[in-house]
Design a protein around this motif. Structure first.
Motif, mmCIF file in Angstrom:
data_model
loop_
_atom_site.group_PDB
_atom_site.id
_atom_site.type_symbol
_atom_site.label_atom_id
_atom_site.label_comp_id
_atom_site.label_asym_id
_atom_site.label_seq_id
_atom_site.Cartn_x
_atom_site.Cartn_y
_atom_site.Cartn_z
ATOM 1 N N LEU A 58 -53.859 44.484 -34.222
ATOM 2 C CA LEU A 58 -54.258 45.990 -33.846
ATOM 3 C C LEU A 58 -54.736 46.595 -35.419
ATOM 4 O O LEU A 58 -54.083 46.341 -36.688
ATOM 5 N N GLY A 59 -55.492 47.644 -35.563
ATOM 6 C CA GLY A 59 -56.138 48.179 -36.491
ATOM 7 C C GLY A 59 -57.507 48.859 -36.323
ATOM 8 O O GLY A 59 -58.108 48.674 -35.058
ATOM 9 N N PRO A 183 -60.787 43.557 -24.183
ATOM 10 C CA PRO A 183 -61.541 43.552 -22.967
ATOM 11 C C PRO A 183 -61.433 44.755 -21.892
ATOM 12 O O PRO A 183 -62.210 44.862 -20.891
ATOM 13 N N LEU A 184 -60.651 45.748 -22.290
ATOM 14 C CA LEU A 184 -60.439 46.987 -21.457
ATOM 15 C C LEU A 184 -61.351 48.046 -22.027
ATOM 16 O O LEU A 184 -61.226 49.136 -21.448
ATOM 17 N N GLY A 185 -61.938 47.944 -23.152
ATOM 18 C CA GLY A 185 -62.963 48.899 -23.764
ATOM 19 C C GLY A 185 -63.803 49.532 -22.934
ATOM 20 O O GLY A 185 -64.000 50.944 -23.297
ATOM 21 N N ALA A 186 -64.527 48.855 -22.007
ATOM 22 C CA ALA A 186 -65.494 49.390 -21.085
ATOM 23 C C ALA A 186 -64.803 50.222 -20.030
ATOM 24 O O ALA A 186 -65.585 50.850 -19.178
ATOM 25 N N LEU A 187 -63.616 50.342 -19.803
ATOM 26 C CA LEU A 187 -63.269 50.855 -18.770
ATOM 27 C C LEU A 187 -62.846 52.197 -18.822
ATOM 28 O O LEU A 187 -62.402 52.760 -20.013
ATOM 29 N N THR A 214 -57.290 44.680 -30.367
ATOM 30 C CA THR A 214 -57.359 46.118 -29.953
ATOM 31 C C THR A 214 -57.522 47.230 -31.254
ATOM 32 O O THR A 214 -56.840 46.979 -32.082
ATOM 33 N N HIS A 215 -58.083 48.345 -30.871
ATOM 34 C CA HIS A 215 -57.960 49.349 -31.988
ATOM 35 C C HIS A 215 -57.255 50.447 -31.458
ATOM 36 O O HIS A 215 -56.618 51.628 -31.905
ATOM 37 N N ASP A 216 -56.689 50.213 -30.029
ATOM 38 C CA ASP A 216 -56.032 51.332 -29.372
ATOM 39 C C ASP A 216 -54.344 51.023 -29.144
ATOM 40 O O ASP A 216 -53.994 50.088 -29.040
ATOM 41 N N GLN A 217 -53.599 52.008 -30.005
ATOM 42 C CA GLN A 217 -52.140 51.731 -30.170
ATOM 43 C C GLN A 217 -51.381 51.796 -28.993
ATOM 44 O O GLN A 217 -50.532 50.874 -28.801
ATOM 45 N N ASN A 218 -51.899 52.360 -28.023
ATOM 46 C CA ASN A 218 -51.103 52.574 -26.722
ATOM 47 C C ASN A 218 -51.261 51.109 -26.039
ATOM 48 O O ASN A 218 -50.252 50.625 -25.351
ATOM 49 N N PHE A 256 -51.358 55.439 -38.609
ATOM 50 C CA PHE A 256 -52.153 54.833 -37.512
ATOM 51 C C PHE A 256 -51.434 54.516 -36.037
ATOM 52 O O PHE A 256 -52.175 54.723 -35.045
ATOM 53 N N ILE A 257 -50.092 54.468 -36.022
ATOM 54 C CA ILE A 257 -49.391 54.124 -34.983
ATOM 55 C C ILE A 257 -48.911 55.609 -34.247
ATOM 56 O O ILE A 257 -47.882 56.291 -34.758
ATOM 57 N N GLY A 258 -49.376 55.999 -33.301
ATOM 58 C CA GLY A 258 -49.140 57.114 -32.916
ATOM 59 C C GLY A 258 -49.232 58.445 -33.724
ATOM 60 O O GLY A 258 -50.202 58.359 -34.460
#
Length: 380
Positions: A58-59, A183-187, A214-218, A256-258
């Motif tokens: 993550l980052g 893999p979920l970036g386009a959704l 991923t760059h998405d913390q959630n 960065f996290i939350g």
């Protein structure tokens, strides 16, 4: 499993041998030459991923997470250091000789093939017998909840369904590890949230090691057994999601996290394991920090841990006074931005329970309070 045996009149118990990690990186460095200069994209990264673990890198963009994954896959070679897969040094081994598969954000499905043939493609190339192909493809489509869609083409499917086809195609070859690059970036948001739960279920069902970029913390917090938070080519913290969120190791991880509030100050005294940091119009109490009077501390506190009130709180709690700069209604909770006397802005999340009445309005003088154990001292 440990072994016990008799020796020299004593009972001796040998510790169980530690299982071989699925993936190991040992002091891995990746350098590029750009405009005559050496750029270090990855700076001596070391970690081990356990068999069957859901592990996330993550980052932010440019932190080195995708480069790290590409080195695990074999698409990039490290400038120095060693990469091991199941104990075997694969540094220099080409991608097709590594027992891993990769799923990309674009899915890369064959548009002229139906779902069944997309999933069976790798098995046919390996010349797996037809009865075995039918059995394995059928099992995999059942696992990813695509039974009954075998004859559909990719263009006839939603983004989430296409993503599951890509997963099935990668997993049907029975790799020992699966690498997933955003893999979920386009959704869209709602489908992405649903697929996070689905991905974790699939990983648990098949038992394969997942390495997820991923760059998405959630996303990382929702799915991972452990998270490596990367910044500027180094791992700043590697820990389970709860520890990453509740006990960030550095200011970067906390920010960065939350959402996090950072408050700095000098310790006035330490009593019964609680450090007291005086502040203009209040105090910050920190439980369990390794510090002494005179030490300078940076403390993080999460917005949902803070109580906002128009009256001064009682008891042994952190308490600071400020002025509400903004109130934003967000459905399940409201977000308050509160300015302190020294210019620091603190964010507070308050659950919207039984009514929509705000605790305070913009311009109100308020007190913010939280328990000493919710103040966490962090590194730089």
């Amino acid at each position: 499993m440990s072994r016990t045996y008799a020796g020299m009149g004593a009972i001796v118990t040998e510790p169980a041998p530690s299982p071989t990690p699925a993936i190991e990186l040992d002091s891995v460095v990746k350098e590029y030459r750009a405009r005559g200069e050496i750029v270090r994209a990855v700076k001596g990264v070391t970690f081990a991923i356990a068999e069957g673990e859901f592990f996330s890198l993550l980052g932010p963009s440019g932190c080195g997470k995708t480069t790290t994954m590409r080195m695990i896959a074999g698409f990039e070679e490290p400038s120095s250091g060693v990469i091991r897969l199941h104990g075997e040094d694969v540094t220099g081994v080409p991608p097709n000789k590594r027992d891993v598969n990769m799923v990309f954000q674009s899915y890369a499905l064959f548009p002229h093939m139906d779902v069944w043939e997309n999933v069976a493609f790798g098995l046919r190339r390996k010349k797996v017998p037809e009865p075995e192909i039918r059995r394995r493809v059928g099992e995999m489509l059942e696992i990813v909840n695509l039974t009954g869609m075998e004859k559909r083409r990719p263009r006839e499917m939603s983004g989430g369904q296409q993503q599951r086809v890509a997963l099935a195609r990668a997993l049907v070859n029975r790799p020992r590890a699966l690498l997933l690059d955003e893999p979920l970036g386009a959704l869209d948001l709602k489908l992405r949230q649903a697929m996070q739960i689905e991905l974790k279920r699939i990983q648990r069902d098949v038992g394969v090691t997942f390495v997820y970029v991923t760059h998405d913390q959630n996303e990382a917090l929702t799915m991972s057994d452990r998270i490596a938070v990367m910044n500027e080519g180094v791992v700043e913290q590697l820990a389970p999601p709860r520890e990453i969120y509740e006990r960030p190791a550095t200011a970067f991880v906390a920010d960065f996290i939350g959402t996090s509030n950072l408050l700095a100050g000098t310790v006035e005294r330490v009593a019964d394991g609680v450090a007291v940091i005086p502040r203009e119009y209040g105090r910050v109490l920190v439980a369990g920090a390794a510090c002494a009077a005179g030490d300078r501390l940076t403390v993080t506190v999460r917005p949902e841990k803070i109580t906002i009130s128009t009256e001064e709180p009682a008891g042994e709690v952190s308490a600071v006074r400020g002025t509400v700069a903004e109130v934003v209604y967000l459905g399940t909770y409201s977000s308050y931005a509160v300015g302190l006397a020294d210019g620091t802005e603190v964010t507070v999340f308050q659950q919207n329970a039984h009514d929509n009445t705000a605790t305070a309005e913009r311009g109100d003088a308020v007190w913010l309070s939280w328990r000493p154990q919710h103040s966490y001292a962090i590194g730089s």
